[in-house]
Design an enzyme around this catalytic site. Structure first.
Site, PDB file in Angstrom:
ATOM      1  N   GLY A   3     -10.977 -36.606  24.642  1.00 55.58           N
ATOM      2  CA  GLY A   3     -11.587 -36.708  23.479  1.00 55.58           C
ATOM      3  C   GLY A   3     -11.990 -35.711  22.720  1.00 55.58           C
ATOM      4  NE  ARG A  54     -11.351 -45.477  27.938  1.00 57.11           N
ATOM      5  CZ  ARG A  54     -11.920 -45.956  26.883  1.00 57.11           C
ATOM      6  NH1 ARG A  54     -12.843 -46.931  26.934  1.00 57.11           N
ATOM      7  NH2 ARG A  54     -11.944 -45.183  25.944  1.00 57.11           N
ATOM      8  N   PRO A  55      -6.336 -46.272  31.474  1.00 55.26           N
ATOM      9  CG  PRO A  55      -6.128 -47.951  33.118  1.00 55.26           C
ATOM     10  CD  PRO A  55      -6.955 -47.314  32.303  1.00 55.26           C
ATOM     11  CB  SER A  76      -2.657 -38.167  18.148  1.00 55.26           C
ATOM     12  OG  SER A  76      -3.574 -39.327  17.955  1.00 55.26           O
ATOM     13  NE  ARG A 119      -4.239 -40.944  27.826  1.00 54.71           N
ATOM     14  CZ  ARG A 119      -4.788 -41.892  28.294  1.00 54.71           C
ATOM     15  NH1 ARG A 119      -4.091 -42.303  29.379  1.00 54.71           N
ATOM     16  NH2 ARG A 119      -5.857 -42.584  28.219  1.00 54.71           N
ATOM     17  CB  SER A 134     -21.334 -36.527  28.389  1.00 52.38           C
ATOM     18  OG  SER A 134     -20.896 -36.092  27.241  1.00 52.38           O
ATOM     19  CE  LYS A 138     -25.618 -36.723  24.651  1.00 54.19           C
ATOM     20  NZ  LYS A 138     -24.960 -35.818  23.881  1.00 54.19           N
ATOM     21  CG  ASN A 164     -28.146 -24.851  19.987  1.00 51.43           C
ATOM     22  OD1 ASN A 164     -28.911 -25.525  19.639  1.00 51.43           O
ATOM     23  ND2 ASN A 164     -28.177 -23.817  20.727  1.00 51.43           N
TER      24      ASN A 164
HETATM   25  N1  LIG Z   1     -23.220 -30.496  19.432  1.00 53.99           N
HETATM   26  C1  LIG Z   1     -22.265 -31.042  18.664  1.00 53.99           C
HETATM   27  O1  LIG Z   1     -22.385 -30.781  17.369  1.00 53.99           O
HETATM   28  C2  LIG Z   1     -21.863 -32.510  19.124  1.00 53.99           C
HETATM   29  C3  LIG Z   1     -20.978 -33.121  18.425  1.00 53.99           C
HETATM   30  C4  LIG Z   1     -20.242 -34.377  18.474  1.00 53.99           C
HETATM   31  C5  LIG Z   1     -20.242 -34.664  19.875  1.00 53.99           C
HETATM   32  N2  LIG Z   1     -21.202 -33.951  20.731  1.00 53.99           N
HETATM   33  C6  LIG Z   1     -21.268 -34.382  22.354  1.00 53.99           C
HETATM   34  O2  LIG Z   1     -20.120 -34.155  22.892  1.00 53.99           O
HETATM   35  C7  LIG Z   1     -19.867 -35.177  23.927  1.00 53.99           C
HETATM   36  C8  LIG Z   1     -18.309 -35.498  23.888  1.00 53.99           C
HETATM   37  O3  LIG Z   1     -18.176 -36.383  22.716  1.00 53.99           O
HETATM   38  P1  LIG Z   1     -17.206 -36.508  21.939  1.00 53.99           P
HETATM   39  O4  LIG Z   1     -17.244 -36.878  20.520  1.00 53.99           O
HETATM   40  O5  LIG Z   1     -16.044 -35.621  22.402  1.00 53.99           O
HETATM   41  O6  LIG Z   1     -16.375 -37.930  22.594  1.00 53.99           O
HETATM   42  P2  LIG Z   1     -15.028 -38.799  22.399  1.00 53.99           P
HETATM   43  O7  LIG Z   1     -13.990 -37.899  21.594  1.00 53.99           O
HETATM   44  O8  LIG Z   1     -15.707 -40.065  21.424  1.00 53.99           O
HETATM   45  O9  LIG Z   1     -14.694 -39.461  23.475  1.00 53.99           O
HETATM   46  C9  LIG Z   1     -14.099 -38.903  24.692  1.00 53.99           C
HETATM   47  C10 LIG Z   1     -13.377 -39.551  25.657  1.00 53.99           C
HETATM   48  O10 LIG Z   1     -14.219 -40.498  26.612  1.00 53.99           O
HETATM   49  C11 LIG Z   1     -13.229 -41.663  26.799  1.00 53.99           C
HETATM   50  N3  LIG Z   1     -13.999 -42.862  26.704  1.00 53.99           N
HETATM   51  C12 LIG Z   1     -14.475 -43.493  25.574  1.00 53.99           C
HETATM   52  N4  LIG Z   1     -15.243 -44.604  25.624  1.00 53.99           N
HETATM   53  C13 LIG Z   1     -15.225 -44.559  26.948  1.00 53.99           C
HETATM   54  C14 LIG Z   1     -15.662 -45.471  28.075  1.00 53.99           C
HETATM   55  N5  LIG Z   1     -16.355 -46.707  27.606  1.00 53.99           N
HETATM   56  N6  LIG Z   1     -15.493 -45.607  29.482  1.00 53.99           N
HETATM   57  C15 LIG Z   1     -14.606 -44.458  29.812  1.00 53.99           C
HETATM   58  N7  LIG Z   1     -14.138 -43.476  29.088  1.00 53.99           N
HETATM   59  C16 LIG Z   1     -14.501 -43.629  27.763  1.00 53.99           C
HETATM   60  C17 LIG Z   1     -12.028 -41.559  26.015  1.00 53.99           C
HETATM   61  O11 LIG Z   1     -10.852 -41.228  26.923  1.00 53.99           O
HETATM   62  P3  LIG Z   1      -9.775 -42.161  27.488  1.00 53.99           P
HETATM   63  O12 LIG Z   1      -9.810 -43.225  26.550  1.00 53.99           O
HETATM   64  O13 LIG Z   1      -8.553 -41.233  27.511  1.00 53.99           O
HETATM   65  O14 LIG Z   1     -10.337 -42.575  28.675  1.00 53.99           O
HETATM   66  C18 LIG Z   1     -12.421 -40.646  25.038  1.00 53.99           C
HETATM   67  O15 LIG Z   1     -11.305 -39.751  24.538  1.00 53.99           O
HETATM   68  C19 LIG Z   1     -21.121 -36.037  23.763  1.00 53.99           C
HETATM   69  O16 LIG Z   1     -22.006 -35.912  24.656  1.00 53.99           O
HETATM   70  C20 LIG Z   1     -21.512 -35.970  22.387  1.00 53.99           C
HETATM   71  O17 LIG Z   1     -22.863 -36.317  22.013  1.00 53.99           O
HETATM   72  C21 LIG Z   1     -21.863 -32.826  20.413  1.00 53.99           C
END
Ligand SMILES: NC(=O)c1ccc[n+]([C@@H]2O[C@H](COP(=O)([O-])OP(=O)(O)OC[C@H]3O[C@@H](n4cnc5c(N)ncnc54)[C@H](OP(=O)(O)O)[C@@H]3O)[C@@H](O)[C@H]2O)c1
Length: 274
Positions: free
Chosen positions: A20, A42-43, A51, A56, A118, A140, A160
Site C-alpha cells: 500500500g 492478496r492474490p 505499478s 511486487r 495499523s 482502531k 502524526n
Molecule cells: N498519518 C497520516 O497522515 C496517514 C495518512 C494516510 C493513511 N494513514 C494510515 O496508514 C495506514 C495504512 O494506510 P494506507 O493508505 O497506506 O493503505 P492502502 O494503501 O489503502 O492499503 C494498503 C494495502 O492493504 C491491502 N488491502 C486493501 N484492502 C484489503 C483487504 N480488504 N484485505 C486485505 N488486504 C487489503 C492492499 O494490498 P494487496 O492488495 O496487495 O493485498 C493495499 O495495498 C492506515 O492505518 C491509515 O489510517 C495515515
C-alpha cells in the site's frame, strides 16, 4: 529469501498491507535493515495495475518473500506467522476490523514477539475529534482494547501526519495554483513526518524491548510546523506568492456534517490537526 550473515540474527518481519501507500516504505525499510521480510498479499488479479505488479517485482528483487493469501485463510496465516517474529499491519482503514483475523492467527501461532496494528496517525486515546473522525478512530481503538486485553506483545505507533501526504494536500506542489486554503488560523502547529522516516523508525520501534506494550509517538521537534510557516517556506523555495483562502473552524464543522463519507472524515481530520 537468502539468509545472509547480516540477516541471520535479525528478527523476521511479516507485513500485512505491504503493497500500500505507506506499506511499501515499511517493506523497503525492513529489507534495508537486513530483516528477513515477508509480505502477506492478496492474490494478483488481471485488473491489478502494472505499478502493483512492478512493486511486487521490486520486493522479490530485494529478497522479500511474498505470501499470497486472504485474511480469511486462518491456517495459511498461522503457518506463515510461525516462521516470523514480528508482525506489522499497515492495512487500510476499510480493513482495520479484519485485523481481528490476524489477532486470532497470532494467538493460534503462539510465537509472535510483537504486533504493531495499523494505526500510524494521531494518538487516538488523547483526542476528541468531530464525530466522523471519531467513528473512524473507533475502529482502531477497538483493536487497541483487544490487544491490551490479550497476551500478545504490542506497540501502538502514533506517526502524526505523513509529510508527503499532507504537503500534497496543503500545498498542491504538482498543481500550480495561485491560491492555497488555510484551515483555521494557520497558526496551529502540526507534526509532519516523512513517510520513509516513519517506516524506518517503525522497524526500530518494533525491535526495541523498551516499546513493548507501549504507545510510541513520533514528534521530532524539527518536524513541527504551522500552515503559515509551511506556506512561507514554500514561497521562499518557489519564489512565488500565494493568495491565502481561509477556511474557519465553523465552516469545517458544517462541512463535516454535510459532506458524504469519506469527505466528511477528511475535513474532520483537518479540523482536528489544524
Ligand atoms: N498519518 C497520516 O497522515 C496517514 C495518512 C494516510 C493513511 N494513514 C494510515 O496508514 C495506514 C495504512 O494506510 P494506507 O493508505 O497506506 O493503505 P492502502 O494503501 O489503502 O492499503 C494498503 C494495502 O492493504 C491491502 N488491502 C486493501 N484492502 C484489503 C483487504 N480488504 N484485505 C486485505 N488486504 C487489503 C492492499 O494490498 P494487496 O492488495 O496487495 O493485498 C493495499 O495495498 C492506515 O492505518 C491509515 O489510517 C495515515
Amino acid at each position: 529469501m537468502e539468509i545472509t550473515s547480516s540477516s541471520c540474527n535479525k528478527s523476521k518481519i511479516l507485513v500485512f498491507g505491504g503493497t500500500g501507500y505507506f506499506g511499501k516504505h515499511v517493506v523497503r525499510a525492513s529489507a534495508s535493515f537486513s530483516h528477513p521480510t515477508f509480505v502477506f498479499v492478496r492474490p494478483a488479479t488481471p485488473q491489478m495495475p502494472p505499478s502493483s505488479l512492478q512493486l511486487r517485482g521490486e520486493f522479490r528483487s530485494l529478497g522479500v518473500t511474498l505470501v499470497q493469501g486472504e485474511l480469511e485463510e486462518h491456517e495459511k496465516m498461522v503457518s506463515v506467522l510461525k516462521q516470523v517474529d514480528i508482525v506489522i499491519s499497515v492495512l487500510p482503514v476499510s480493513a482495520i476490523p479484519d485485523q481481528i483475523k490476524i489477532i486470532d492467527a497470532i494467538i493460534a501461532a503462539g510465537n509472535i514477539e510483537r504486533f504493531l496494528p495499523s494505526e500510524f496517525g494521531c494518538e487516538e486515546d488523547r483526542i476528541t475529534p468531530l464525530p466522523p473522525f471519531e467513528a473512524f478512530l473507533e475502529k482502531k481503538k477497538k483493536i487497541r482494547r483487544l490487544l491490551e486485553a490479550s497476551t500478545i506483545p504490542y506497540t501502538f505507533v502514533s506517526a502524526n501526519c505523513y509529510a508527503a501526504y499532507f504537503i500534497s494536500l496543503l500545498l498542491h506542489p504538482h498543481d500550480p495554483r495561485p491560491d492555497l486554503v488555510v484551515y483555521g488560523t494557520g497558526e496551529a502547529k502540526a507534526v509532519l513526518n516523512w513517510e520513509q522516516d516513519v517506516a524506518k523508525y517503525t522497524i526500530k520501534v518494533a525491535n526495541d524491548p523498551r516499546t513493548r506494550n507501549r504507545v510510541v509517538i513520533y514528534r521530532p521537534p524539527g518536524n513541527i510546523i504551522s500552515q503559515n510557516e509551511l506556506i512561507s517556506s514554500w514561497e521562499k523555495k518557489t519564489g512565488r506568492r500565494f493568495e491565502k483562502v481561509c477556511m474557519q473552524e465553523d465552516e469545517l464543522i458544517k462541512l463535516s456534517q454535510s459532506l458524504p463519507s469519506p469527505d466528511n472524515i477528511a475535513v474532520s481530520i483537518l479540523h482536528s490537526v489544524f
